[in-house]
Scaffold this motif. Structure first.
Motif, PDB file in Angstrom:
ATOM      1  N   PRO A   1       0.820  -1.217   0.000  1.00 52.36           N
ATOM      2  CA  PRO A   1       0.000   0.000   0.000  1.00 52.36           C
ATOM      3  C   PRO A   1       0.854   1.266   0.000  1.00 52.36           C
ATOM      4  O   PRO A   1       1.904   1.323   0.650  1.00 52.36           O
ATOM      5  CB  PRO A   1      -0.812  -0.124   1.293  1.00 52.36           C
ATOM      6  N   VAL A   2       0.374   2.258  -0.733  1.00 51.04           N
ATOM      7  CA  VAL A   2       1.055   3.553  -0.829  1.00 51.04           C
ATOM      8  C   VAL A   2      -0.004   4.650  -0.730  1.00 51.04           C
ATOM      9  O   VAL A   2      -1.198   4.383  -0.686  1.00 51.04           O
ATOM     10  CB  VAL A   2       1.851   3.686  -2.140  1.00 51.04           C
ATOM     11  N   PHE A   3       0.455   5.905  -0.709  1.00 54.53           N
ATOM     12  CA  PHE A   3      -0.465   7.024  -0.532  1.00 54.53           C
ATOM     13  C   PHE A   3      -1.250   7.362  -1.788  1.00 54.53           C
ATOM     14  O   PHE A   3      -2.429   7.688  -1.727  1.00 54.53           O
ATOM     15  CB  PHE A   3       0.316   8.272  -0.098  1.00 54.53           C
ATOM     16  N   ASN A   4      -0.599   7.332  -2.963  1.00 57.80           N
ATOM     17  CA  ASN A   4      -1.245   7.859  -4.167  1.00 57.80           C
ATOM     18  C   ASN A   4      -0.734   7.158  -5.422  1.00 57.80           C
ATOM     19  O   ASN A   4       0.203   6.351  -5.377  1.00 57.80           O
ATOM     20  CB  ASN A   4      -1.032   9.369  -4.280  1.00 57.80           C
TER      21      ASN A   4
ATOM     22  N   GLU B   1      -3.491   3.752  -2.723  1.00 56.03           N
ATOM     23  CA  GLU B   1      -3.369   2.814  -3.839  1.00 56.03           C
ATOM     24  C   GLU B   1      -2.439   1.699  -3.353  1.00 56.03           C
ATOM     25  O   GLU B   1      -2.047   1.664  -2.187  1.00 56.03           O
ATOM     26  CB  GLU B   1      -2.765   3.495  -5.074  1.00 56.03           C
ATOM     27  N   ALA B   2      -2.032   0.830  -4.261  1.00 53.39           N
ATOM     28  CA  ALA B   2      -1.079  -0.209  -3.883  1.00 53.39           C
ATOM     29  C   ALA B   2      -0.254  -0.623  -5.087  1.00 53.39           C
ATOM     30  O   ALA B   2      -0.765  -0.663  -6.213  1.00 53.39           O
ATOM     31  CB  ALA B   2      -1.794  -1.433  -3.313  1.00 53.39           C
ATOM     32  N   VAL B   3       1.013  -0.909  -4.852  1.00 53.00           N
ATOM     33  CA  VAL B   3       1.824  -1.615  -5.839  1.00 53.00           C
ATOM     34  C   VAL B   3       1.593  -3.094  -5.579  1.00 53.00           C
ATOM     35  O   VAL B   3       1.809  -3.579  -4.463  1.00 53.00           O
ATOM     36  CB  VAL B   3       3.319  -1.281  -5.699  1.00 53.00           C
ATOM     37  N   VAL B   4       1.139  -3.820  -6.588  1.00 56.91           N
ATOM     38  CA  VAL B   4       0.899  -5.252  -6.442  1.00 56.91           C
ATOM     39  C   VAL B   4       1.922  -5.986  -7.297  1.00 56.91           C
ATOM     40  O   VAL B   4       1.905  -5.886  -8.527  1.00 56.91           O
ATOM     41  CB  VAL B   4      -0.533  -5.640  -6.856  1.00 56.91           C
TER      42      VAL B   4
ATOM     43  N   HIS C   1      12.139  -1.327   0.548  1.00 55.25           N
ATOM     44  CA  HIS C   1      13.112  -0.249   0.704  1.00 55.25           C
ATOM     45  C   HIS C   1      12.792   0.906  -0.244  1.00 55.25           C
ATOM     46  O   HIS C   1      12.904   2.078   0.129  1.00 55.25           O
ATOM     47  CB  HIS C   1      14.519  -0.775   0.450  1.00 55.25           C
ATOM     48  N   LEU C   2      12.379   0.582  -1.460  1.00 55.80           N
ATOM     49  CA  LEU C   2      12.045   1.624  -2.424  1.00 55.80           C
ATOM     50  C   LEU C   2      10.800   2.395  -1.996  1.00 55.80           C
ATOM     51  O   LEU C   2      10.714   3.607  -2.197  1.00 55.80           O
ATOM     52  CB  LEU C   2      11.834   1.012  -3.809  1.00 55.80           C
ATOM     53  N   ARG C   3       9.837   1.689  -1.412  1.00 55.91           N
ATOM     54  CA  ARG C   3       8.637   2.378  -0.940  1.00 55.91           C
ATOM     55  C   ARG C   3       8.993   3.402   0.135  1.00 55.91           C
ATOM     56  O   ARG C   3       8.504   4.531   0.113  1.00 55.91           O
ATOM     57  CB  ARG C   3       7.618   1.370  -0.403  1.00 55.91           C
ATOM     58  N   LYS C   4       9.830   3.017   1.076  1.00 61.46           N
ATOM     59  CA  LYS C   4      10.242   3.948   2.118  1.00 61.46           C
ATOM     60  C   LYS C   4      11.064   5.097   1.539  1.00 61.46           C
ATOM     61  O   LYS C   4      10.830   6.270   1.867  1.00 61.46           O
ATOM     62  CB  LYS C   4      11.057   3.207   3.177  1.00 61.46           C
ATOM     63  N   LEU C   5      12.017   4.764   0.671  1.00 58.47           N
ATOM     64  CA  LEU C   5      12.874   5.770   0.056  1.00 58.47           C
ATOM     65  C   LEU C   5      12.063   6.800  -0.724  1.00 58.47           C
ATOM     66  O   LEU C   5      12.431   7.976  -0.803  1.00 58.47           O
ATOM     67  CB  LEU C   5      13.888   5.082  -0.864  1.00 58.47           C
TER      68      LEU C   5
ATOM     69  N   ALA D   1       3.324   4.473   4.761  1.00 56.21           N
ATOM     70  CA  ALA D   1       2.434   5.091   5.745  1.00 56.21           C
ATOM     71  C   ALA D   1       2.681   4.479   7.121  1.00 56.21           C
ATOM     72  O   ALA D   1       2.721   3.248   7.264  1.00 56.21           O
ATOM     73  CB  ALA D   1       0.982   4.884   5.341  1.00 56.21           C
ATOM     74  N   SER D   2       2.814   5.324   8.130  1.00 56.66           N
ATOM     75  CA  SER D   2       2.979   4.790   9.481  1.00 56.66           C
ATOM     76  C   SER D   2       1.676   4.126   9.952  1.00 56.66           C
ATOM     77  O   SER D   2       1.698   3.006  10.454  1.00 56.66           O
ATOM     78  CB  SER D   2       3.406   5.903  10.446  1.00 56.66           C
ATOM     79  N   LYS D   3       0.543   4.791   9.746  1.00 57.28           N
ATOM     80  CA  LYS D   3      -0.751   4.211  10.107  1.00 57.28           C
ATOM     81  C   LYS D   3      -1.367   3.541   8.878  1.00 57.28           C
ATOM     82  O   LYS D   3      -2.445   3.896   8.405  1.00 57.28           O
ATOM     83  CB  LYS D   3      -1.667   5.288  10.682  1.00 57.28           C
TER      84      LYS D   3
END
Length: 353
Positions: free
Chosen positions: A68-71, A221-224, A236-240, A245-247
């Protein structure tokens, strides 16, 4: 000083500018409230994100893994980074969202090169891909490593499963991977009347950007990852990329609310049906031309510029190509039949002036 929250807009006003204008579906809001309260582990180790993985398996098979990601831009940037080397390039349609509407983020943040191809209907083909699929051993050229397609396309057209299979086979034969931008994937599945897996992992798509916001989610949204062998270092790429998301439970529970049953499909079918109703009405109005097949929730039309400007004072929508007089009208999960009928009546009136 106490300030009470109050409504700042008329909830009865709906336009045709974008499905992003719509609010969140009540069932999604209820799911967010359900996930609230108490403590859950942060950064994706929560129960809701864990259950989302099982829901994704039901749609895309047991090897699918959702991040899951923000956008949507974040999903695309993370996905494309995971599929490319520092010297890599991505082949896409000239009209692709990653090229036109993401502020250069794939290139500036993702650090990759986009190789764009003009298309008449927003859809790539093996032949069009080959216009840029060359020069792998040429150190003077960015190396083509990924083909990115959008389903449905930015022009509202929908790839058939066979068309995507041909693209995947062609790309894989040349050592490239395939990314699918699924910002409106639900609308495509509703039009094709097939499960989403039929035109994704079943036909060879490696990574999917799954869209929720345009189909009733508040955000998220999400990268699947459909092919685990195609990517590396996703977490690691998602964080970078500032997309962790923390919550995360509040992102995951929205996607679960859409996907666990049939809300995703109900919303998409309704939006598509409203676009068909709009298109049918437009076809009966002299002087207005529909530019592309209406296969999802978008209607692209050409009409006199002055008419569009007057109509925009009554309903929100955007020019697609202002020079040519082309406009885009979008329908959403909350578009109503009387919204469409009122818009058509306004269009008739403005065309008659």
């Amino acid at each position: 000083m106490r300030t009470d929250a109050r409504r700042h807009h008329d909830p009865q006003v709906r336009g045709f500018a974008s499905d992003n204008y719509a609010g969140a579906h009540p069932e999604v809001l209820a799911a967010i409230a359900l996930a609230n309260g108490g403590h859950q582990v942060a950064y994706g180790e929560d129960d809701y994100t864990g259950h989302l993985q099982r829901v994704m398996h039901s749609h895309f098979g047991p090897t699918a893994e959702a991040f899951p990601v923000f956008n949507g831009t974040g999903a695309n940037v993370v996905a494309l980074q995971a599929l490319t080397d520092r010297w890599g390039a991505v082949i896409c349609a000239e009209s692709a969202h990653i090229n036109v509407d993401e502020g250069g983020a794939p290139e500036r943040v993702g650090g990759l090169k986009l190789l764009t191809v003009p298309t008449p209907d927003g859809k790539l083909t093996p032949e069009l891909i080959d216009r840029e699929a060359y020069g792998w051993d040429d150190e003077h050229r960015a190396m083509p490593q990924v083909v990115s397609i959008t389903q449905n396309t930015e022009l509202g057209t929908v790839y058939t499963p066979d068309e995507i299979r041909a693209i995947c086979d062609h790309a894989h034969e040349r050592g490239m991977k395939v990314h699918l931008d699924g910002a409106r994937i639900a609308n495509a599945a509703a039009f094709l009347n097939v499960p989403m897996r039929t035109f994704t992992n079943t036909v060879g798509v490696d990574v999917l950007s799954f869209g929720g916001t345009k189909n009733g989610a508040l955000f998220g949204e999400a990268v699947v990852v459909l092919n685990p062998d195609a990517v590396r270092a996703m977490k690691h790429l998602r964080k970078l990329s500032m997309q962790l998301a923390s919550k995360m439970r509040f992102v995951s529970v929205q996607l679960e609310a859409l996907l666990a049953k049939d809300l995703w499909l109900r919303n998409a079918r309704h939006a598509n049906a409203m676009a068909q109703r709009l298109a049918e009405g437009v076809r009966a109005i002299d002087g207005v031309e529909i530019l592309h097949p209406v296969q999802a929730n978008a209607v692209f039309a050409r009409l006199p510029h002055a008419v569009s400007e007057r109509l925009q004072k009554r309903f929100r929508f955007y020019f697609w190509d202002e020079t040519a007089g082309d406009v885009r009208w979008m329908c959403s999960f909350d578009t109503r039949e009387d919204d469409v009928d009122a818009f058509l009546q306004a269009l008739k009136e403005e065309m008659a002036r």
